[in-house]
Design a protein around this motif. Structure first.
Motif, PDB file in Angstrom:
ATOM      1  N   ALA A 290      46.391  33.844 122.188  1.00 49.07           N
ATOM      2  CA  ALA A 290      46.517  35.426 122.162  1.00 49.07           C
ATOM      3  C   ALA A 290      45.488  36.007 122.006  1.00 49.07           C
ATOM      4  O   ALA A 290      44.473  36.922 122.819  1.00 49.07           O
ATOM      5  N   GLU A 291      44.778  35.758 121.253  1.00 45.91           N
ATOM      6  CA  GLU A 291      43.103  35.834 121.681  1.00 45.91           C
ATOM      7  C   GLU A 291      42.602  35.842 122.199  1.00 45.91           C
ATOM      8  O   GLU A 291      41.433  36.766 122.954  1.00 45.91           O
ATOM      9  N   ARG A 292      42.341  34.556 122.828  1.00 48.16           N
ATOM     10  CA  ARG A 292      41.491  34.281 123.856  1.00 48.16           C
ATOM     11  C   ARG A 292      42.309  35.132 125.178  1.00 48.16           C
ATOM     12  O   ARG A 292      41.114  34.812 125.702  1.00 48.16           O
ATOM     13  N   GLY A 293      43.072  35.157 125.750  1.00 48.59           N
ATOM     14  CA  GLY A 293      43.859  35.189 126.756  1.00 48.59           C
ATOM     15  C   GLY A 293      42.771  36.651 127.044  1.00 48.59           C
ATOM     16  O   GLY A 293      42.738  37.621 128.149  1.00 48.59           O
ATOM     17  N   ALA A 294      42.929  37.837 125.598  1.00 49.15           N
ATOM     18  CA  ALA A 294      42.469  38.778 125.572  1.00 49.15           C
ATOM     19  C   ALA A 294      41.204  39.373 125.696  1.00 49.15           C
ATOM     20  O   ALA A 294      40.874  39.672 127.011  1.00 49.15           O
ATOM     21  N   ALA A 295      40.451  38.535 125.004  1.00 46.54           N
ATOM     22  CA  ALA A 295      38.945  38.804 125.206  1.00 46.54           C
ATOM     23  C   ALA A 295      38.465  38.018 127.017  1.00 46.54           C
ATOM     24  O   ALA A 295      37.616  39.021 127.007  1.00 46.54           O
ATOM     25  N   ILE A 296      38.933  36.921 127.401  1.00 48.94           N
ATOM     26  CA  ILE A 296      38.612  36.387 128.093  1.00 48.94           C
ATOM     27  C   ILE A 296      38.815  37.839 129.371  1.00 48.94           C
ATOM     28  O   ILE A 296      38.589  38.111 130.794  1.00 48.94           O
ATOM     29  N   LEU A 297      40.520  38.180 129.516  1.00 48.77           N
ATOM     30  CA  LEU A 297      40.102  39.822 130.593  1.00 48.77           C
ATOM     31  C   LEU A 297      39.738  40.325 130.110  1.00 48.77           C
ATOM     32  O   LEU A 297      39.620  41.340 131.364  1.00 48.77           O
ATOM     33  N   GLY A 298      39.291  40.611 128.821  1.00 51.42           N
ATOM     34  CA  GLY A 298      38.425  41.841 129.123  1.00 51.42           C
ATOM     35  C   GLY A 298      36.728  41.357 129.351  1.00 51.42           C
ATOM     36  O   GLY A 298      36.451  42.482 130.012  1.00 51.42           O
ATOM     37  N   GLU A 299      36.685  40.696 129.591  1.00 49.07           N
ATOM     38  CA  GLU A 299      34.814  40.213 129.578  1.00 49.07           C
ATOM     39  C   GLU A 299      35.624  40.616 131.881  1.00 49.07           C
ATOM     40  O   GLU A 299      34.402  40.767 131.877  1.00 49.07           O
ATOM     41  N   ILE A 300      36.874  39.848 131.737  1.00 48.58           N
ATOM     42  CA  ILE A 300      36.924  40.148 133.710  1.00 48.58           C
ATOM     43  C   ILE A 300      36.968  41.551 134.030  1.00 48.58           C
ATOM     44  O   ILE A 300      36.099  42.022 134.554  1.00 48.58           O
ATOM     45  N   LEU A 301      36.998  42.554 133.096  1.00 46.81           N
ATOM     46  CA  LEU A 301      37.362  43.801 133.675  1.00 46.81           C
ATOM     47  C   LEU A 301      36.076  44.661 133.384  1.00 46.81           C
ATOM     48  O   LEU A 301      35.374  44.782 134.037  1.00 46.81           O
ATOM     49  N   ALA A 302      35.151  43.981 132.225  1.00 47.24           N
ATOM     50  CA  ALA A 302      33.474  44.674 132.050  1.00 47.24           C
ATOM     51  C   ALA A 302      32.995  44.080 132.788  1.00 47.24           C
ATOM     52  O   ALA A 302      31.908  45.246 133.136  1.00 47.24           O
ATOM     53  N   SER A 303      32.783  42.805 133.489  1.00 47.52           N
ATOM     54  CA  SER A 303      31.927  42.470 134.554  1.00 47.52           C
ATOM     55  C   SER A 303      32.334  42.592 135.688  1.00 47.52           C
ATOM     56  O   SER A 303      31.099  43.029 136.680  1.00 47.52           O
TER      57      SER A 303
END
Ligand code: PLP
Length: 397
Positions: A369-382
Motif C-alpha cells: 500500500a505504501e509503495r503503491g501510493a509513493a509511486i503514484l505520488g512520484e508520477i503525478l509530481a514529475s
C-alpha cells in the motif's frame, strides 16, 4: 486469527509488482498450474469420458458452491456454479419476476455495473409484458421502493467508487415493500463478510475471477434462498438443471434445489482452477479479511494524501462505507494508470476519470500500500504520465 503472511505466500505475483487490481482479475495461486495439468493429464487424459463418474466432475459445481457459500454466509447446498455473472443475473431476475407476477418494476441504481442493467433490459424485451427498469441514485433506492417493485436488483459494492450499500437495511426495506431482493456480490465475495442468509435475501449472484482468484472467465455463482429453491422458475431450462438429465425426457422438469440454476455442461478445467484458488480461503475468517482490508485501504488513502495532495478521492472516506477498493479522480486517469503500471503498480481505470485500486488482503500488505501510493505520488509530481505513449488506448481497460 488469519495468518496473512501464509496466504500471501500462496500467490504467484511477479517480483517487483504491486498488484492492486484483484477487484478486476485476481492473481493465480502457485498451486493452480499443477492442479490443471493433473486434471488434464490424469483425469481427462487418463479416464477420458469415464472421468465424469470416476472423478466426480458432475458434482464440482456443488462442491465449489459450498466453499463459496461459507464465504457469503449461506448454508451448504444453496449455491451452484456455472456460466458467467451476466447469465446468473438474468436467471435470478427472471426467477424473481416470476415470484411477483402482478408487479412490473425492476429497481436498480445508477451506479450498477452496466451488464446487470443490460441483462434486465434484455429480459424486459423478451417478456414484452410492460416491465420497466427504474434506476435511481444509490442513496435513493429505499425511497423508490413501493408496491410496483417486483425486484430490487443491486450490486453491493459500486465497481467505480467502492461505495458499499447497506445490505441489511435495503433488504428489509425491499421486503417491507413486498419486493424480491437480488444482490450482486461481484465485488463482495472474498472481500468482505456477507450475511446473505442472515439478511433473508432471495437471490445472490457473483463472479469468481475477482477477489476469489478463479482465473479469467472463471464460472459465476448463484445463491437461491433454500426455502424458495424448490419453487424458483428457471428461465434458462437447460438439461444439466433438469431433475434427471440422463433420462433424456422430452419435457423439462427442474432439479429439486438450486441445481436447477445449472444450464449446460459444467466447465471442468475452469472449475478445477477455481477449486485450487479457493484453497487460499481455507482457515480464513472473513471478519479478519475485512479488518485487514480497511487497514490496507486506509493506509493507502492516507499515503496518497501525503504523496499526491491534490488527488480527489472518489470513494467514501469512511472505510465502513466502502468495499475493498479505493478510487481517485484525475482528468487524465488513463495515462496516469499506464505510467503507474510501467512502474510496476497495477490498478485500472474506469471511464472517464476514475483510477481504481483494489486491496485484497490475502496477498497484499502494508508495504504494498505504501509503495503503491509513493509511486503514484512520484508520477503525478514529475508529470511522467504526460509522455504520449501513455495515452495510447488498449481495448481492455
Ligand atoms: C465484474 C462484474 C460483472 C461481469 O459479468 P461477467 O458476465 O462475468 O462478464 C457483472 N456485474 C458486476 C456487478 C460486476 O462487477
Amino acid at each position: 486469527m488469519t495468518d496473512f503472511a501464509r496466504t500471501k505466500a500462496l500467490f504467484a505475483i511477479p517480483d517487483g509488482v504491486v498488484y492492486l487490481d484483484g477487484n478486476s482479475l485476481g492473481p493465480p495461486l502457485r498451486g493452480v498450474a499443477a492442479r490443471l495439468s493433473r486434471v488434464v493429464e490424469e483425469e481427462w487424459g487418463g479416464d477420458l469420458i469415464r472421468a465424469w463418474n470416476t472423478r466426480g466432475w458432475m458434482a464440482m459445481p456443488a462442491a465449489s458452491g459450498d466453499r463459496i457459500a461459507r464465504l457469503i454466509g449461506a448454508p451448504a447446498g444453496s449455491v451452484t456454479m456455472g456460466d458467467t455473472l451476466s447469465i446468473k443475473v438474468f436467471q435470478a431476475l427472471a426467477a424473481a419476476l416470476a415470484m411477483r407476477p402482478d408487479r412490473r418494476v425492476i429497481l436498480s441504481d445508477t451506479g450498477n455495473f452496466p451488464t446487470d442493467l443490460y441483462m434486465a433490459q434484455g429480459l424486459i424485451g423478451l417478456k414484452d409484458a410492460g416491465y420497466r427498469l427504474v434506476t435511481v441514485a444509490p442513496e435513493n433506492v429505499e425511497a423508490a421502493l413501493d408496491d410496483t417493485v417486483a425486484a430490487m436488483m443491486l450490486t453491493e459494492v459500486d465497481y467505480r467508487t467502492g461505495r458499499l450499500h447497506d445490505m441489511a437495511r435495503l433488504t428489509r426495506a425491499a421486503h417491507r415493500a413486498g419486493a424480491v431482493a437480488i444482490w450482486d456480490l461481484a465485488h463482495s465475495a472474498g472481500a468482505l463478510p456477507v450475511g446473505i442468509a442472515e439478511h433473508d435475501a432471495e437471490f445472490a449472484v457473483g463472479c469468481t475471477y475477482k477477489y476469489l482468484n478463479g482465473g479469467p472467465g472463471a464460472p459465476a455463482f448463484i445463491y437461491v434462498r433454500p426455502d424458495l429453491a424448490a419453487a424458483a422458475r428457471p428461465a434458462l431450462s437447460g438439461w444439466i438443471g433438469h431433475a434427471a438429465p440422463f433420462a433424456f425426457e422430452p419435457g423439462y422438469r427442474p432439479a429439486p434445489g438450486v441445481e436447477r440454476m445449472r444450464v449446460g455442461t459444467p466447465p471442468i478445467l475452469a472449475l478445477a482452477a477455481l477449486d485450487a484458488a479457493l484453497d487460499a480461503f481455507d482457515g480464513v475468517d472473513m471478519a479478519d479479511v475485512r479488518r485487514r482490508s480497511i487497514e490496507l485501504s486506509g493506509a493507502f488513502v492516507a499515503a496518497v494524501a501525503r504523496a499526491a495532495p491534490g488527488l480527489e478521492l472518489a470513494s467514501p472516506r469512511d472505510p465502513a462505507a466502502r468495499g475493498s477498493q479505493v478510487s481517485f479522480r484525475h482528468p487524465q486517469a488513463y495515462a496516469v494508470m499506464q505510467a503507474l503500471i510501467e512502474r510496476g503498480v497495477i490498478g485500472d481505470v474506469r471511464a472517464p476519470d476514475v483510477l481504481r485500486f483494489g486491496f485484497a488482503p490475502l496477498y497484499l500488505d502494508l508495504d504494498d500500500a505504501e509503495r503503491g501510493a509513493a509511486i503514484l505520488g512520484e508520477i503525478l509530481a514529475s508529470g511522467a504520465w504526460r509522455e504520449p505513449r501513455f495515452s495510447v488506448r488498449a481495448a481492455v481497460t
